[in-house]
Design a protein around this motif. Structure first.
Motif, mmCIF file in Angstrom:
data_model
loop_
_atom_site.group_PDB
_atom_site.id
_atom_site.type_symbol
_atom_site.label_atom_id
_atom_site.label_comp_id
_atom_site.label_asym_id
_atom_site.label_seq_id
_atom_site.Cartn_x
_atom_site.Cartn_y
_atom_site.Cartn_z
ATOM 1 N N LEU A 178 -3.669 -6.657 -4.704
ATOM 2 C CA LEU A 178 -2.310 -7.165 -4.613
ATOM 3 C C LEU A 178 -1.384 -6.230 -3.846
ATOM 4 O O LEU A 178 -0.405 -6.675 -3.251
ATOM 5 C CB LEU A 178 -1.750 -7.383 -6.027
ATOM 6 N N ILE A 179 -1.698 -4.933 -3.861
ATOM 7 C CA ILE A 179 -0.802 -3.941 -3.240
ATOM 8 C C ILE A 179 -1.298 -3.526 -1.855
ATOM 9 O O ILE A 179 -0.553 -3.579 -0.870
ATOM 10 C CB ILE A 179 -0.676 -2.702 -4.150
ATOM 11 N N ALA A 180 -2.562 -3.094 -1.778
ATOM 12 C CA ALA A 180 -3.057 -2.500 -0.529
ATOM 13 C C ALA A 180 -3.363 -3.536 0.543
ATOM 14 O O ALA A 180 -3.111 -3.290 1.726
ATOM 15 C CB ALA A 180 -4.301 -1.659 -0.814
ATOM 16 N N VAL A 181 -3.921 -4.660 0.146
ATOM 17 C CA VAL A 181 -4.385 -5.630 1.149
ATOM 18 C C VAL A 181 -3.261 -6.097 2.066
ATOM 19 O O VAL A 181 -3.417 -6.091 3.304
ATOM 20 C CB VAL A 181 -5.093 -6.816 0.457
ATOM 21 N N PRO A 182 -2.096 -6.526 1.556
ATOM 22 C CA PRO A 182 -1.039 -6.958 2.485
ATOM 23 C C PRO A 182 -0.595 -5.847 3.441
ATOM 24 O O PRO A 182 -0.322 -6.110 4.621
ATOM 25 C CB PRO A 182 0.107 -7.367 1.543
ATOM 26 N N LEU A 183 -0.529 -4.600 2.941
ATOM 27 C CA LEU A 183 -0.103 -3.494 3.797
ATOM 28 C C LEU A 183 -1.129 -3.194 4.886
ATOM 29 O O LEU A 183 -0.763 -2.948 6.049
ATOM 30 C CB LEU A 183 0.131 -2.250 2.942
ATOM 31 N N LEU A 184 -2.407 -3.207 4.521
ATOM 32 C CA LEU A 184 -3.453 -2.949 5.507
ATOM 33 C C LEU A 184 -3.466 -4.026 6.584
ATOM 34 O O LEU A 184 -3.616 -3.730 7.782
ATOM 35 C CB LEU A 184 -4.818 -2.875 4.820
ATOM 36 N N LEU A 185 -3.340 -5.267 6.182
ATOM 37 C CA LEU A 185 -3.363 -6.361 7.154
ATOM 38 C C LEU A 185 -2.177 -6.288 8.121
ATOM 39 O O LEU A 185 -2.311 -6.602 9.308
ATOM 40 C CB LEU A 185 -3.348 -7.703 6.427
ATOM 41 N N LYS A 186 -1.033 -5.843 7.628
ATOM 42 C CA LYS A 186 0.163 -5.862 8.469
ATOM 43 C C LYS A 186 0.301 -4.627 9.346
ATOM 44 O O LYS A 186 0.737 -4.728 10.506
ATOM 45 C CB LYS A 186 1.406 -6.001 7.577
ATOM 46 N N TYR A 187 -0.089 -3.447 8.822
ATOM 47 C CA TYR A 187 0.268 -2.218 9.512
ATOM 48 C C TYR A 187 -0.899 -1.391 10.056
ATOM 49 O O TYR A 187 -0.673 -0.531 10.911
ATOM 50 C CB TYR A 187 1.095 -1.323 8.573
#
Length: 461
Positions: free
Chosen positions: A193-202
């Motif tokens: 829930l936390i890391a996946v969105p950040l990794l995909l975006k940045y």
């Protein structure tokens, strides 16, 4: 420059930012976050094992607990093997994301488990995700690392593993007594829930992987954005099964074959220590007469020492050489393990545990830093993958061995086993410079000495 005013393929861009920690900080930070959750997931099991052994509804015995610890490592072994195929298909960034999703899913299965078999299956699934994450993150940060700072960068990255271990211990101490051990594994779902969105975006894709996939434009664009030298074909990892087979064969070239075997042995010993301690330290300390809360707290203390060790070892290795520091750290780990076998006052025991953490975890990480100096850029991912993959057998053997000893009431012998592993690791890594032949005729690139500090010794000296 081309007629359009843009740099041509393979030509330097004089307008790119300088190649420093500041320019590549987003990559380091995102990989740090991913490995943080890796460390949290690995250490959750050890943090709650005493509670699980005390739960009659689960039916977990010391022997089966050790076997399950080994299943996690087996999952990591197969995950590391599969990561190459997935990387060819998805790229490094997407494979990192898939790894995080997979070990979060495994944690959910563990939280729902009604018996050791289902719980073991959940740990195996988690291992599949964990297996590919660390070598991919290491390969990413080494590719983006500033010149002469490979060992320090490696240490910075792997400090996150121990921060995750401390978080797992804190969650275990805070949740398990009141809410039960299952609540702790539900917390292990948070990475998705936390890391996946950040990794995909940045997180950017590796320039070397982009070039290997034929996307020169994007490879150069990423390199220019982060101040990296533009990748060349000789530096790009070969794609496809044939490319990976060729990369693995290169590890056994005359100039590096014996060094490869010694690196594997050192990694086996290092990961035996890392996963044996992460899985069994609380229960081993409890069997030595310490209370439940103190025994679990030891896991937090040793991971706190691990964070300190990463910074100390990284700086020391950049100055004195990764081989020297890794060998010394392995030997000091052996001394610490033998001291823990003795009955010491509680305050002294905490100090010994913390110092052992300083040495134990960074001894293994410096093996990765040595690996970076043994292989060419095009072989780095394969070399790291094989060193970590073969090391997973030690990660499986360590928890199983201590579990077998615990089943017979002989946990104290586990400290002796850890000491022997430390001595063997020290010997193996110390012999790497003698085993590696000169690479002057093997097409070494300037990046081969990335860990060398200007005016300082080579890490293989």
């Amino acid at each position: 420059m081309t007629s359009s005013g843009m740099p041509g393929p393979g030509r330097p861009n004089t307008d790119r930012p300088p190649h420093t920690f500041r320019t590549v900080f987003p990559v380091l930070a995102l990989c740090w976050l991913a490995v943080f959750f890796d460390g949290m997931d690995v250490n959750i099991y050890g943090a709650v094992m005493p509670h699980m052994l005390d739960d009659p509804g689960l039916g977990l015995s010391p022997a089966s607990a050790g076997t399950i610890g080994g299943w996690t490592a087996f999952g990591m072994f197969f995950g590391a093997l599969a990561a190459g195929n997935v990387t060819d298909w998805l790229g490094r960034r997407a494979t990192l994301v898939a790894s995080v999703v997979l070990f979060s899913l495994g944690s959910a299965v563990c939280a729902l488990a009604t018996g050791p078999d289902v719980f073991g299956a959940g740990r195996f699934v988690a291992g599949l995700g964990l297996g590919g994450l660390t070598p991919l993150a290491l390969a990413m940060v080494l590719e983006f690392a500033p010149p002469g700072r490979a060992a320090l960068t490696t240490g910075l990255l792997m400090s996150s593993y121990h921060a995750g271990g401390m978080a797992a211990t804190g969650i275990g101490l805070g949740l398990a007594p009141a809410a039960g051990w299952r609540a702790v594994f539900w917390a292990g779902v948070l990475p998705a829930l936390i890391a996946v969105p950040l990794l995909l975006k940045y997180l950017p894709e590796s320039p070397g992987v982009l070039l290997a996939r034929g996307d020169r434009t994007r490879a150069d664009a990423v390199a220019d954005r982060y101040g990296l030298p533009r990748p060349t074909p000789v530096q790009a990892p070969a794609a496809g099964a044939k490319g990976r087979i060729a990369a693995v064969r290169a590890l056994f070239a005359p100039e590096s074959r014996w060094a490869t075997l010694l690196l594997w042995l050192a990694s086996f010993c290092g990961l035996l220590l890392v996963y044996g301690v992460s899985t069994w330290l609380p229960e081993m300390m409890r069997s030595s007469g310490y209370g439940l809360s103190s025994s679990v707290t030891f896991l937090m203390v040793i991971n706190g020492g691990g964070i300190v060790g990463m910074f100390v070892a990284g700086r020391a290795a950049d100055r004195f050489g990764a081989v020297r520091i890794s060998a010394l750290w392995f030997a000091l780990t052996a001394a610490g393990a033998l001291l823990l076998k003795s009955q010491l006052p509680l305050g002294v025991t905490y100090a010994v545990v913390a110092l052992t953490g300083v040495w134990l975890f960074s001894a293994q990480v410096m093996v990765y830093a040595v690996t970076d100096t043994v292989y060419r850029d095009s072989e780095r991912a394969a070399g790291l993958g094989m060193v970590t993959g073969v090391g997973r057998t030690g990660a499986a053997f360590g928890p199983w061995l201590i579990g077998a000893l615990a089943a017979t009431g002989s946990q104290a012998w586990g400290f002796t086993a850890f000491a022997l592993a430390g001595l063997a690791g020290a010997a193996a890594i110390a012999l790497v410079p003698l085993a590696r032949r000169s690479r002057g005729s093997a097409g070494a690139t300037p990046q081969d000495g990335a860990v060398r500090v200007a005016g300082g010794p080579s890490p293989l000296d």
